[in-house]
Motif scaffolding. Structure first.
Motif, PDB file in Angstrom:
ATOM      1  N   ILE A  32       2.971  30.313 -20.996  1.00  0.00           N
ATOM      2  CA  ILE A  32       3.411  29.093 -20.401  1.00  0.00           C
ATOM      3  C   ILE A  32       2.165  28.361 -19.768  1.00  0.00           C
ATOM      4  O   ILE A  32       1.755  28.939 -18.769  1.00  0.00           O
ATOM      5  N   PRO A  33       1.788  27.019 -20.011  1.00  0.00           N
ATOM      6  CA  PRO A  33       0.807  26.230 -19.032  1.00  0.00           C
ATOM      7  C   PRO A  33       1.262  26.423 -17.763  1.00  0.00           C
ATOM      8  O   PRO A  33       2.529  26.371 -17.546  1.00  0.00           O
ATOM      9  N   ALA A  34       0.208  26.748 -17.009  1.00  0.00           N
ATOM     10  CA  ALA A  34       0.447  27.282 -15.409  1.00  0.00           C
ATOM     11  C   ALA A  34       1.052  26.234 -14.557  1.00  0.00           C
ATOM     12  O   ALA A  34       2.127  26.566 -13.846  1.00  0.00           O
ATOM     13  N   THR A  35       1.046  24.841 -14.709  1.00  0.00           N
ATOM     14  CA  THR A  35       1.697  24.042 -14.069  1.00  0.00           C
ATOM     15  C   THR A  35       3.151  24.074 -14.246  1.00  0.00           C
ATOM     16  O   THR A  35       3.901  24.118 -13.584  1.00  0.00           O
ATOM     17  N   PRO A  36       3.713  23.736 -15.271  1.00  0.00           N
ATOM     18  CA  PRO A  36       4.839  23.882 -15.834  1.00  0.00           C
ATOM     19  C   PRO A  36       5.722  25.093 -15.363  1.00  0.00           C
ATOM     20  O   PRO A  36       6.644  25.003 -14.931  1.00  0.00           O
ATOM     21  N   TYR A  37       5.027  26.073 -15.733  1.00  0.00           N
ATOM     22  CA  TYR A  37       5.519  27.314 -15.377  1.00  0.00           C
ATOM     23  C   TYR A  37       5.888  27.493 -13.770  1.00  0.00           C
ATOM     24  O   TYR A  37       6.656  28.144 -13.289  1.00  0.00           O
ATOM     25  N   GLY A  38       4.711  26.941 -13.039  1.00  0.00           N
ATOM     26  CA  GLY A  38       4.800  26.964 -11.501  1.00  0.00           C
ATOM     27  C   GLY A  38       6.062  26.284 -11.080  1.00  0.00           C
ATOM     28  O   GLY A  38       6.809  26.969 -10.205  1.00  0.00           O
ATOM     29  N   ILE A  39       6.250  25.183 -12.072  1.00  0.00           N
ATOM     30  CA  ILE A  39       7.360  24.292 -11.287  1.00  0.00           C
ATOM     31  C   ILE A  39       8.574  25.050 -11.692  1.00  0.00           C
ATOM     32  O   ILE A  39       9.671  24.823 -10.877  1.00  0.00           O
ATOM     33  N   MET A  40       8.985  25.535 -12.899  1.00  0.00           N
ATOM     34  CA  MET A  40      10.012  26.482 -13.238  1.00  0.00           C
ATOM     35  C   MET A  40      10.227  27.651 -12.079  1.00  0.00           C
ATOM     36  O   MET A  40      11.213  27.875 -11.868  1.00  0.00           O
ATOM     37  N   LEU A  41       8.953  28.234 -11.748  1.00  0.00           N
ATOM     38  CA  LEU A  41       9.148  29.423 -10.924  1.00  0.00           C
ATOM     39  C   LEU A  41       9.557  28.603  -9.392  1.00  0.00           C
ATOM     40  O   LEU A  41      10.634  29.437  -8.694  1.00  0.00           O
TER      41      LEU A  41
END
Length: 292
Positions: free
Chosen positions: A137-146
């Protein structure tokens, strides 16, 4: 109002990753290896890549930084990527964007082996994301989900509005928020430069994600009471009163918006830190898939 502190959420993710990496090393196996290519000397890119290298060391990853001159030819850059693709010791590859004008960014993205595409930008990764298949998953959207997960923010049935439709943030963010998972199941609206009645749409948002790259674009009169606001923007704005001559601004006018929200990310100190956490998780995933 909860301040969604990226430092706290990122530390929790990194602690979990470090435990896994420590176990790998104790078992006598090599550590996950992330290779980054930095072209030129863009200040923001330099800072971001330096942070990636530092955090790799903190959790026990091996990292390699390859620096190339700003006038590098596209052919030479593609050769470097191919050598990393063929290097069995390298688990993840990222090429820091933006790239100079003489280089076709899309060609570079597509040159990376999808099995090592820890930025999640390759069309193969994007296609799997759309279909709900396991992928990077692209890192920024992934980070937001985390971050949503760390702070246990309820998303099911909420109306999420995403301002911005880039392949790096806006589009994948909309897919993740609408996906059938614990921190998805939203009804999602994507807004962009041609959206009519943007203010009215934003005022309907239970969750507002601002990812358009315009400092302090989102004002208090665009946010409804009790909304969750995720600010992805990070822009250097000249300020002679600041020690460095500039300040980092998000896409949200934080001081006036924050009092209206149930939760909000600060800039700096919010999504940016979680972006690196997402990248590190992708790298460990790549390691496991490649090496078992």
């Amino acid at each position: 109002m909860i301040v969604l502190d990226g430092k706290v959420a990122a530390a929790a993710t990194k602690d979990q990753l470090k435990e896994e990496v420590d176990a790998i090393i104790r078992a006598g196996r090599p550590a996950p290896h992330l290779a980054a290519i930095l072209v030129g000397n863009n200040g923001a890119s330099e800072t971001y890549v330096a942070s990636k290298v530092k955090q790799c060391a903190e959790i026990g990853f091996q990292s390699t930084l390859i620096r190339l001159d700003a006038d590098v030819s596209e052919e030479h850059l593609l050769e470097k990527i191919e050598s990393l693709n063929n290097d069995p010791s390298v688990d993840g590859i990222l090429v820091q964007l933006p790239l100079p004008k003489q280089v076709n960014e899309q060609k570079v993205i597509e040159a990376i082996d999808p099995a090592k595409d820890v930025d999640g930008f390759h069309p193969a990764s994007a296609g799997k994301l759309v279909q709900g298949l396991p992928t990077f998953i692209p890192a920024t959207p992934y980070g937001i989900m985390l971050m949503l997960e760390h702070f246990n923010l309820e998303t099911k049935g909420k109306h999420a509005v995403v301002i911005g439709r880039s392949n790096i943030v806006g589009r994948p963010m909309s897919i993740l928020l609408s996906s059938n998972n614990r921190f998805g199941n939203c009804t999602v609206t994507i807004c962009h430069s041609h959206t009519h009645n943007l203010k009215e749409i934003c005022l309907q948002a239970d969750i507002l994600v601002a990812a358009l790259g315009k400092p302090e674009f989102v004002k208090a009169d665009m946010v409804k009471e009790g909304a969750i606001v995720i600010d992805v923007g990070i822009t250097r704005v000249e300020d002679n009163t600041a020690k460095k001559g500039f300040r980092i601004k998000g896409d949200v006018a934080y001081n006036e918006v924050a009092p209206k929200t149930a939760a909000i990310t600060p800039v700096p100190g919010g999504v940016g830190l979680m972006t690196i956490a997402g990248l590190l998780k992708n790298t460990l995933q790549a390691y496991k898939q490649r090496r078992g």
